[in-house]
Design a protein around this motif. Structure first.
Motif, PDB file in Angstrom:
ATOM      1  N   ASP A 158     -37.658 -60.364 -11.415  1.00 61.11           N
ATOM      2  CA  ASP A 158     -38.141 -61.148 -10.277  1.00 61.11           C
ATOM      3  C   ASP A 158     -37.739 -60.440  -8.981  1.00 61.11           C
ATOM      4  O   ASP A 158     -36.692 -60.718  -8.401  1.00 61.11           O
ATOM      5  CB  ASP A 158     -37.557 -62.567 -10.297  1.00 61.11           C
ATOM      6  N   PRO A 159     -38.578 -59.528  -8.516  1.00 64.24           N
ATOM      7  CA  PRO A 159     -38.249 -58.779  -7.300  1.00 64.24           C
ATOM      8  C   PRO A 159     -38.577 -59.518  -6.007  1.00 64.24           C
ATOM      9  O   PRO A 159     -38.354 -58.976  -4.927  1.00 64.24           O
ATOM     10  CB  PRO A 159     -39.130 -57.527  -7.435  1.00 64.24           C
ATOM     11  N   SER A 160     -39.093 -60.749  -6.103  1.00 64.83           N
ATOM     12  CA  SER A 160     -39.428 -61.492  -4.894  1.00 64.83           C
ATOM     13  C   SER A 160     -38.163 -61.775  -4.084  1.00 64.83           C
ATOM     14  O   SER A 160     -37.104 -62.042  -4.657  1.00 64.83           O
ATOM     15  CB  SER A 160     -40.123 -62.818  -5.242  1.00 64.83           C
ATOM     16  N   PRO A 161     -38.238 -61.703  -2.757  1.00 67.54           N
ATOM     17  CA  PRO A 161     -37.039 -61.825  -1.919  1.00 67.54           C
ATOM     18  C   PRO A 161     -36.250 -63.116  -2.141  1.00 67.54           C
ATOM     19  O   PRO A 161     -35.030 -63.120  -1.997  1.00 67.54           O
ATOM     20  CB  PRO A 161     -37.598 -61.752  -0.499  1.00 67.54           C
ATOM     21  N   ILE A 162     -36.960 -64.212  -2.473  1.00 63.17           N
ATOM     22  CA  ILE A 162     -36.265 -65.491  -2.635  1.00 63.17           C
ATOM     23  C   ILE A 162     -36.342 -66.021  -4.075  1.00 63.17           C
ATOM     24  O   ILE A 162     -36.194 -67.206  -4.316  1.00 63.17           O
ATOM     25  CB  ILE A 162     -36.775 -66.538  -1.625  1.00 63.17           C
ATOM     26  N   LYS A 163     -36.564 -65.122  -5.017  1.00 62.90           N
ATOM     27  CA  LYS A 163     -36.513 -65.469  -6.445  1.00 62.90           C
ATOM     28  C   LYS A 163     -37.482 -66.599  -6.815  1.00 62.90           C
ATOM     29  O   LYS A 163     -37.160 -67.492  -7.599  1.00 62.90           O
ATOM     30  CB  LYS A 163     -35.092 -65.877  -6.861  1.00 62.90           C
ATOM     31  N   GLU A 164     -38.671 -66.546  -6.257  1.00 64.87           N
ATOM     32  CA  GLU A 164     -39.627 -67.633  -6.473  1.00 64.87           C
ATOM     33  C   GLU A 164     -40.389 -67.515  -7.785  1.00 64.87           C
ATOM     34  O   GLU A 164     -41.058 -68.465  -8.201  1.00 64.87           O
ATOM     35  CB  GLU A 164     -40.610 -67.692  -5.300  1.00 64.87           C
ATOM     36  N   THR A 165     -40.317 -66.370  -8.454  1.00 61.11           N
ATOM     37  CA  THR A 165     -41.045 -66.195  -9.706  1.00 61.11           C
ATOM     38  C   THR A 165     -40.306 -66.851 -10.867  1.00 61.11           C
ATOM     39  O   THR A 165     -40.846 -67.718 -11.571  1.00 61.11           O
ATOM     40  CB  THR A 165     -41.265 -64.701 -10.001  1.00 61.11           C
ATOM     41  N   LEU A 166     -39.061 -66.450 -11.075  1.00 58.26           N
ATOM     42  CA  LEU A 166     -38.254 -67.014 -12.161  1.00 58.26           C
ATOM     43  C   LEU A 166     -37.445 -68.222 -11.707  1.00 58.26           C
ATOM     44  O   LEU A 166     -37.086 -69.071 -12.521  1.00 58.26           O
ATOM     45  CB  LEU A 166     -37.299 -65.954 -12.713  1.00 58.26           C
ATOM     46  N   GLY A 167     -37.134 -68.276 -10.427  1.00 62.22           N
ATOM     47  CA  GLY A 167     -36.295 -69.354  -9.888  1.00 62.22           C
ATOM     48  C   GLY A 167     -34.868 -68.885  -9.708  1.00 62.22           C
ATOM     49  O   GLY A 167     -34.248 -68.346 -10.646  1.00 62.22           O
ATOM     50  N   GLY A 168     -34.344 -69.067  -8.500  1.00 55.44           N
ATOM     51  CA  GLY A 168     -32.955 -68.709  -8.250  1.00 55.44           C
ATOM     52  C   GLY A 168     -32.002 -69.486  -9.139  1.00 55.44           C
ATOM     53  O   GLY A 168     -30.939 -68.973  -9.521  1.00 55.44           O
ATOM     54  N   ASN A 169     -32.369 -70.727  -9.487  1.00 54.71           N
ATOM     55  CA  ASN A 169     -31.507 -71.530 -10.357  1.00 54.71           C
ATOM     56  C   ASN A 169     -31.408 -70.922 -11.752  1.00 54.71           C
ATOM     57  O   ASN A 169     -30.333 -70.901 -12.368  1.00 54.71           O
ATOM     58  CB  ASN A 169     -31.954 -72.992 -10.398  1.00 54.71           C
ATOM     59  N   ALA A 170     -32.525 -70.403 -12.277  1.00 53.00           N
ATOM     60  CA  ALA A 170     -32.491 -69.745 -13.587  1.00 53.00           C
ATOM     61  C   ALA A 170     -31.650 -68.478 -13.545  1.00 53.00           C
ATOM     62  O   ALA A 170     -30.849 -68.199 -14.447  1.00 53.00           O
ATOM     63  CB  ALA A 170     -33.909 -69.412 -14.035  1.00 53.00           C
TER      64      ALA A 170
END
Length: 432
Positions: free
Chosen positions: A97-109
């Motif tokens: 998940d290279p998105s800056p705010i972890k929106e693909t996998l989720g920062g919580n995951a």
């Protein structure tokens, strides 16, 4: 023997009764690492996403998508990696998940997984987590100075007052246990004062007293009275810390204190906070202006940075690049470290390292939605960062972290307590 053989996520529940994620990581030698993702209510726009399902089920707060991220995407990719190589594991998570705010996998995951790997590495090495952290990142461990909420406000208390946290610190204490004993006296003195006025109305999200006040400053006045009622002299052993969380009530340099129906610009807010610094024994202020108000943060630091600790939370979102930029701008002199705000352990440690390189303060922090997970007690100790912010002095999801520090202190010894050295650049540190 430290190779990861299994990663498994499950849905559990946090202190607000909302779903969250727990991850188990099992290694080839049978060692188990387990961690739970916390969740914040007051969130910076640039921090890692707390991925929720939306819709009608569980008020949109379910975590089925994030759980799937763990069990179907992350798990197979981590098998075979070594739990002793935290940076390699975290790099793999960031590749997924290279998105800056972890929106693909989720920062919580991601944060639950990253922390679980850290725990697994410690278990395999047969070390307490704090020692594993200290060894892994070549730091000298120390017992942190707590920052403990007495009154909750802002997003943690239905915005009953605008200021988010009214807290105390006890830099004059000689041990962690002494801090907790003094805090107990102040906390319940505050409750007694509110009860005597007919204003005792329960507790906020993080366990501080629910703020039934007519103005924001009344909370400060009451906190000073509580310190005195506890038999302490304000500004001696005990000082005051505030989390303004200004992004919650302002943007573009314009702010509105709803409790007092008062609008102000950045300069006026800075003047207001400056008056509080002059009047009350305030030693630390977090997010005094909004995350988008760089000019305001620079001005606030210029005026008060030699007197108080100025912490960036929403302003820095546990991001090393933002810490470095703020240091260049001379905005802030301390950073709040929230692992879930960054998304991985390695990113959080990078932010800490950037702060240390800049000779800044660092405060490892919990979130308002917490659990029985005690990872941050060990992180604060193992990194030797000097300070820990968990919430108040009630509710088990808070007390479990304070109590864990007491156990760690028995292992390290009371002589390793950071005490007032954590505030060396403030008026308190200069005075003592």
């Amino acid at each position: 023997m430290t190779a990861i053989t299994s990663v498994r996520g499950r849905r559990v529940w946090d202190s607000r009764g909302n779903p969250t994620l727990e991850v188990d990581v099992i290694l080839e030698d049978g060692s188990l690492g387990r961690a739970i993702a916390p969740a914040g209510a007051s969130r910076g726009t640039r921090e890692a996403v707390d991925l929720r399902d939306g819709g009608s089920n569980l008020r949109g707060m379910d975590v089925a998508q994030a759980l799937e991220s763990i069990n179907k995407t992350i798990a197979p990719e981590l098998v075979g990696l070594s739990a002793n190589n935290q940076s390699a594991v975290d790099d793999r998570l960031l590749e997924l998940d290279p998105s800056p705010i972890k929106e693909t996998l989720g920062g919580n995951a991601m944060v639950a997984t990253s922390l679980a790997v850290l725990h697994a590495g410690a278990a395999s090495a047969k070390k307490p987590l704090w020692r594993h952290v200290a060894d892994l990142y070549d730091q000298t461990p120390s017992i942190p100075l707590p920052e403990i909420q007495i009154f909750g406000g802002g997003a943690h208390a239905g915005r009953r007052v605008d200021i988010q946290d009214f807290m105390i610190m006890v830099p004059g204490a000689q041990s962690f246990d002494e801090v907790l004993e003094i805090t107990n006296e102040v906390y319940f003195a505050a409750g007694d004062i509110m009860a005597s006025k007919g204003r005792l109305a329960g507790v906020a999200d993080e366990g501080g007293w629910w703020p039934v006040f007519d103005s924001n400053e009344e909370a400060l006045e009451t906190l000073v009275k509580a310190i005195e009622k506890a038999g302490e002299k304000p500004g001696a052993r005990v000082a005051i810390s505030l989390d303004i969380a200004a992004s919650e009530f302002g943007q573009n340099g314009k702010y509105r204190l709803a409790l007092e129906d008062k609008a102000m610009d950045s300069a006026e807010l800075i003047d207001l906070l400056g008056n509080w610094i002059d009047t009350y024994p305030i030693v630390s202020i977090e997010d005094p202006v909004g995350e988008d108000d760089t000019d305001g943060m620079i001005e606030f630091t210029k005026r008060f940075g030699e007197r108080v600790q100025i912490i960036g939370d929403d302003y820095l979102v546990t991001n090393a690049n933002l810490v470095e930029a703020a240091n260049a701008d001379r905005a802030c002199n301390a950073v709040l470290i929230k692992v879930n705000q960054a998304g991985t352990v390695s990113e959080a440690v990078d932010a800490f390292a950037a702060a240390k390189k800049s000779d800044w303060g660092a405060i490892v922090s919990a979130r308002s939605g917490e659990t029985e997970d005690v990872s941050i007690s060990h992180l604060a100790t193992g990194l030797g960062c000097g300070q820990l912010k968990v919430g108040s002095f009630t509710r088990s999801e808070r007390m479990v972290k304070w109590n864990e520090c007491l156990r760690i202190q028995e292992q390290l010894g009371s002589g390793t307590f950071a005490a007032g050295s954590a505030l060396k650049g403030t008026w308190w540190g200069k005075k003592h």
